[in-house]
Design a protein around this motif. Structure first.
Motif, PDB file in Angstrom:
ATOM      1  N   HIS A  80      54.639  89.467  21.499  1.00 14.36           N
ATOM      2  CA  HIS A  80      55.229  88.348  22.225  1.00 14.36           C
ATOM      3  C   HIS A  80      55.222  88.619  23.718  1.00 14.36           C
ATOM      4  O   HIS A  80      55.350  89.763  24.165  1.00 14.36           O
ATOM      5  CB  HIS A  80      56.656  88.085  21.737  1.00 14.36           C
ATOM      6  CG  HIS A  80      57.204  86.778  22.218  1.00 14.36           C
ATOM      7  ND1 HIS A  80      57.995  86.667  23.341  1.00 14.36           N
ATOM      8  CD2 HIS A  80      57.042  85.521  21.736  1.00 14.36           C
ATOM      9  CE1 HIS A  80      58.323  85.400  23.526  1.00 14.36           C
ATOM     10  NE2 HIS A  80      57.767  84.676  22.567  1.00 14.36           N
ATOM     11  N   ASP A 110      50.388  82.329  34.394  1.00 22.95           N
ATOM     12  CA  ASP A 110      50.994  83.640  34.194  1.00 22.95           C
ATOM     13  C   ASP A 110      50.507  84.663  35.203  1.00 22.95           C
ATOM     14  O   ASP A 110      50.311  85.820  34.883  1.00 22.95           O
ATOM     15  CB  ASP A 110      50.689  84.140  32.776  1.00 22.95           C
ATOM     16  CG  ASP A 110      51.551  83.449  31.742  1.00 22.95           C
ATOM     17  OD1 ASP A 110      52.713  83.158  32.056  1.00 22.95           O
ATOM     18  OD2 ASP A 110      51.061  83.192  30.645  1.00 22.95           O
ATOM     19  N   SER A 115      57.395  88.263  25.821  1.00 19.66           N
ATOM     20  CA  SER A 115      58.636  88.855  26.318  1.00 19.66           C
ATOM     21  C   SER A 115      58.706  90.368  26.086  1.00 19.66           C
ATOM     22  O   SER A 115      59.560  91.044  26.659  1.00 19.66           O
ATOM     23  CB  SER A 115      59.842  88.196  25.635  1.00 19.66           C
ATOM     24  OG  SER A 115      59.831  88.466  24.241  1.00 19.66           O
ATOM     25  N   LYS A 173      56.611  78.309  28.176  1.00 18.06           N
ATOM     26  CA  LYS A 173      57.896  78.434  28.890  1.00 18.06           C
ATOM     27  C   LYS A 173      58.251  79.907  29.120  1.00 18.06           C
ATOM     28  O   LYS A 173      59.085  80.212  29.958  1.00 18.06           O
ATOM     29  CB  LYS A 173      59.007  77.740  28.117  1.00 18.06           C
ATOM     30  CG  LYS A 173      59.396  78.409  26.811  1.00 18.06           C
ATOM     31  CD  LYS A 173      60.549  77.666  26.139  1.00 18.06           C
ATOM     32  CE  LYS A 173      60.981  78.366  24.849  1.00 18.06           C
ATOM     33  NZ  LYS A 173      62.097  77.643  24.202  1.00 18.06           N
ATOM     34  N   HIS A 174      57.600  80.819  28.369  1.00 17.65           N
ATOM     35  CA  HIS A 174      57.799  82.249  28.564  1.00 17.65           C
ATOM     36  C   HIS A 174      56.733  82.773  29.515  1.00 17.65           C
ATOM     37  O   HIS A 174      55.560  82.817  29.169  1.00 17.65           O
ATOM     38  CB  HIS A 174      57.696  83.007  27.234  1.00 17.65           C
ATOM     39  CG  HIS A 174      58.734  82.622  26.237  1.00 17.65           C
ATOM     40  ND1 HIS A 174      60.065  82.920  26.384  1.00 17.65           N
ATOM     41  CD2 HIS A 174      58.630  81.951  25.066  1.00 17.65           C
ATOM     42  CE1 HIS A 174      60.744  82.458  25.362  1.00 17.65           C
ATOM     43  NE2 HIS A 174      59.902  81.857  24.543  1.00 17.65           N
ATOM     44  N   ARG A 175      57.126  83.148  30.696  1.00 18.88           N
ATOM     45  CA  ARG A 175      56.170  83.634  31.681  1.00 18.88           C
ATOM     46  C   ARG A 175      56.083  85.160  31.634  1.00 18.88           C
ATOM     47  O   ARG A 175      57.085  85.838  31.406  1.00 18.88           O
ATOM     48  CB  ARG A 175      56.571  83.177  33.085  1.00 18.88           C
ATOM     49  CG  ARG A 175      56.533  81.663  33.266  1.00 18.88           C
ATOM     50  CD  ARG A 175      57.002  81.275  34.654  1.00 18.88           C
ATOM     51  NE  ARG A 175      56.143  81.808  35.694  1.00 18.88           N
ATOM     52  CZ  ARG A 175      55.047  81.189  36.129  1.00 18.88           C
ATOM     53  NH1 ARG A 175      54.678  80.034  35.601  1.00 18.88           N
ATOM     54  NH2 ARG A 175      54.319  81.727  37.093  1.00 18.88           N
ATOM     55  N   GLY A 223      52.946  83.425  22.873  1.00 18.68           N
ATOM     56  CA  GLY A 223      54.241  82.832  23.166  1.00 18.68           C
ATOM     57  C   GLY A 223      54.106  81.544  23.951  1.00 18.68           C
ATOM     58  O   GLY A 223      53.128  81.332  24.662  1.00 18.68           O
ATOM     59  N   SER A 224      55.081  80.688  23.826  1.00 16.46           N
ATOM     60  CA  SER A 224      55.095  79.385  24.477  1.00 16.46           C
ATOM     61  C   SER A 224      54.900  79.506  25.988  1.00 16.46           C
ATOM     62  O   SER A 224      55.277  80.517  26.597  1.00 16.46           O
ATOM     63  CB  SER A 224      56.424  78.699  24.196  1.00 16.46           C
ATOM     64  OG  SER A 224      56.649  77.629  25.083  1.00 16.46           O
ATOM     65  N   TYR A 232      48.923  80.663  24.011  1.00 15.14           N
ATOM     66  CA  TYR A 232      50.126  79.887  24.300  1.00 15.14           C
ATOM     67  C   TYR A 232      50.727  79.305  23.026  1.00 15.14           C
ATOM     68  O   TYR A 232      51.336  78.239  23.026  1.00 15.14           O
ATOM     69  CB  TYR A 232      49.807  78.798  25.326  1.00 15.14           C
ATOM     70  CG  TYR A 232      49.422  79.402  26.655  1.00 15.14           C
ATOM     71  CD1 TYR A 232      50.396  79.793  27.561  1.00 15.14           C
ATOM     72  CD2 TYR A 232      48.089  79.653  26.957  1.00 15.14           C
ATOM     73  CE1 TYR A 232      50.051  80.400  28.761  1.00 15.14           C
ATOM     74  CE2 TYR A 232      47.737  80.254  28.151  1.00 15.14           C
ATOM     75  CZ  TYR A 232      48.724  80.625  29.052  1.00 15.14           C
ATOM     76  OH  TYR A 232      48.378  81.228  30.231  1.00 15.14           O
TER      77      TYR A 232
END
Length: 512
Positions: free
Chosen positions: A407, A340, A409, A441-443, A438-439, A465
């Motif tokens: 989150h 990240d 995002s 896959k969420h940068r 957040g997972s 994560y």
């Protein structure tokens, strides 16, 4: 033998005999006749390690004038860290690593003797299948007695710490009580404050010790409500006398509220994988998810994503996880890869602690999930800043303030937390922290990493994560444990416990 009569204990505080014995030890009196004790708990999370470390510190203080030395041993460990000794990487119990480092025992004792046996994941089944000759009875006993002999030879008094309650290890034929009997060491039982349920737990452990012919030197009550210390001590002693145990209640330690709150360092350790596990590598999870997606099996993708989330949660809670390619095990393994935008200044290569390296000892009063609008959250931040009364951002931060969980995002919320502070008293550290969940896959947006780096010494910012709900659940279930690189926390624990254990160690060292 019973080191203190019941009448002496019921009188409260140190008796005349106890006080004179303390004075004799402190002024350079004789070495103790009792050469070792073994500290056992009645159940998990009673504070056995905290008591053990405080007993070491107190015994060292009393024996130092006469040149006496104090050793430590954890015969059998389950949660391990990887350390280097003699040019080799070895696995040792995490508590043994803490004591060995904090008390600088490496000057006299080999860590491989301090922690001679570590039972890892899968070892129990392998033993039952006949595939672990090192755990066979003769080999097991030989390793224990050899290590204990080496430590005893280099020490005038040894604090031996068991693993859990008296029955732990029974599946191997070597429960803690049997280990104590084999070493010829008397047991000190540690139980949590209370009367009825506490005595029930003590009864089971007393029975286990007597079944293995392990003598019991005394009982220490821990985490007792301060207003109940005298009452709990009196009634537990009455109960022990009533059933003819002949065992004294040596001490009762009041509850230290702040020490049960996880620090930023504990959260980093949690999110990086915990003890006995390779660290969680976010980039590997992301690539695994992507590779599954490329297979075009859309129906399986949902299950794959759920599995990745579950794996992350298990890993953060200390129950396993994805293996790091080329990474070492335990808390001293290699650093995680970045996914990240990198860590904050002073934060090393960690992809978990993004800012706040100098605030690793901060603990929070509460954790709050942020799902509201930016406008409402900004109003809340302003109110928090106006009412802030948290301690400053130094190494010894106490508990204070709130840690927000949002989150990855929610860039608007993250920027509000990391942006310029509005209101509050100038010159004070921020009374809050931030966990970005957040997972993989969420940068994170690049601007978030930039803002975090700018606040390296101002606000703790961590990356989890896992989904937000699982992150909060993992924190709620987390019981903070001491780590070898956390001298501040170890010192805080010892400072809390030691004053309450001086009488106990006096009884345990007495040589009359």
């Amino acid at each position: 033998r019973c080191p203190v009569t019941c009448s002496e204990r019921r009188a409260g505080g140190l008796s005349t005999v106890d006080a004179s014995h303390l004075e004799s030890l402190a002024s350079g009196g004789r070495m103790p006749a009792r050469r070792a004790i073994m500290v056992l708990a009645t159940k998990q999370h009673t504070g056995k390690t905290s008591v053990s470390l405080a007993l070491i510190q107190t015994a060292r203080k009393l024996l130092a004038p006469s040149g006496g030395t104090v050793g430590y041993m954890k015969p059998v460990g389950q949660q391990w860290v990887t350390v280097e000794e003699g040019g080799e990487q070895i696995r040792v119990d995490k508590d043994a690593a803490v004591a060995h480092h904090y008390f600088k025992l490496q000057e006299r004792l080999r860590l491989s003797d301090v922690s001679p046996i570590v039972i890892g994941r899968g070892h129990t089944k392998a033993f039952l299948d006949g595939e672990m000759p090192s755990l066979a009875a003769e080999a097991f006993e030989a390793r224990l007695t050899s290590a204990f002999g080496a430590i005893s030879a280099a020490s005038d008094f040894v604090v031996v710490e068991g693993t859990g309650h008296s029955g732990v290890g029974a599946v191997l034929g070597w429960n803690n009580a049997r280990v104590a009997a084999a070493l010829g060491v008397e047991v000190v039982l540690v139980a949590n404050g209370g009367v009825g349920s506490t005595f029930d737990e003590l009864s089971l452990n007393v029975a286990a010790c007597r079944a293995e012919k392990a003598a019991i030197a005394g009982i220490i009550i821990n985490k007792c409500a301060p207003s109940k210390v005298a009452e709990v001590t009196t009634y537990l002693q009455k109960a022990a006398d009533r059933f003819g145990w002949g065992v004294p209640v040596l001490a009762c330690v009041p509850y230290g509220d702040d020490l049960d709150k996880p620090s930023v360092s504990d959260l980093v350790h949690l999110f990086e994988g915990g003890f006995s596990k390779e660290r969680y590598v976010p980039s590997e999870s992301a690539s695994s998810l992507a590779s599954m997606s490329n297979l075009g099996k859309r129906r399986d993708l949902k299950h794959t994503a759920a599995a990745v989330y579950a794996t992350a949660l298990r890993y953060a809670a200390g129950y396993g996880g994805l293996r790091a390619s080329g990474g070492g095990g335990g808390s001293s393994g290699g650093s995680s890869s970045r996914s990240d935008g990198g860590g904050a200044k002073g934060g090393g290569n960690s992809s978990v602690l993004l800012a706040g390296e100098c605030l690793r000892q901060r603990r929070f009063e509460r954790y709050e999930l942020v799902t509201e609008s930016l406008e409402r959250f900004t109003e809340k931040l302003a109110a928090e800043a106006e009412a802030e009364g948290a301690p400053g951002g130094g190494e010894g931060d106490a508990a204070g303030g709130v840690c927000y969980v949002t989150h990855v995002s929610r860039t608007d919320i993250i920027r509000a937390v990391l942006g310029p502070r509005r209101g509050g008293r100038p010159g004070r550290a921020r009374p809050f922290g931030l966990i970005i969940a957040g997972s993989p896959k969420h940068r994170m947006a690049p601007i978030v990493a930039t803002a975090a780096r700018a606040l390296a010494s101002d606000t703790p910012v961590l990356r989890s994560y896992m989904p937000m709900a699982q992150t909060l659940a993992a924190i709620k279930d987390l019981t903070p444990k001491m780590q070898a690189d956390d001298d501040v926390r170890v010192r805080q624990v010892i400072d809390l416990y030691a004053p309450h254990l001086e009488g106990a160690i006096s009884h345990l060292l007495r040589d009359d």
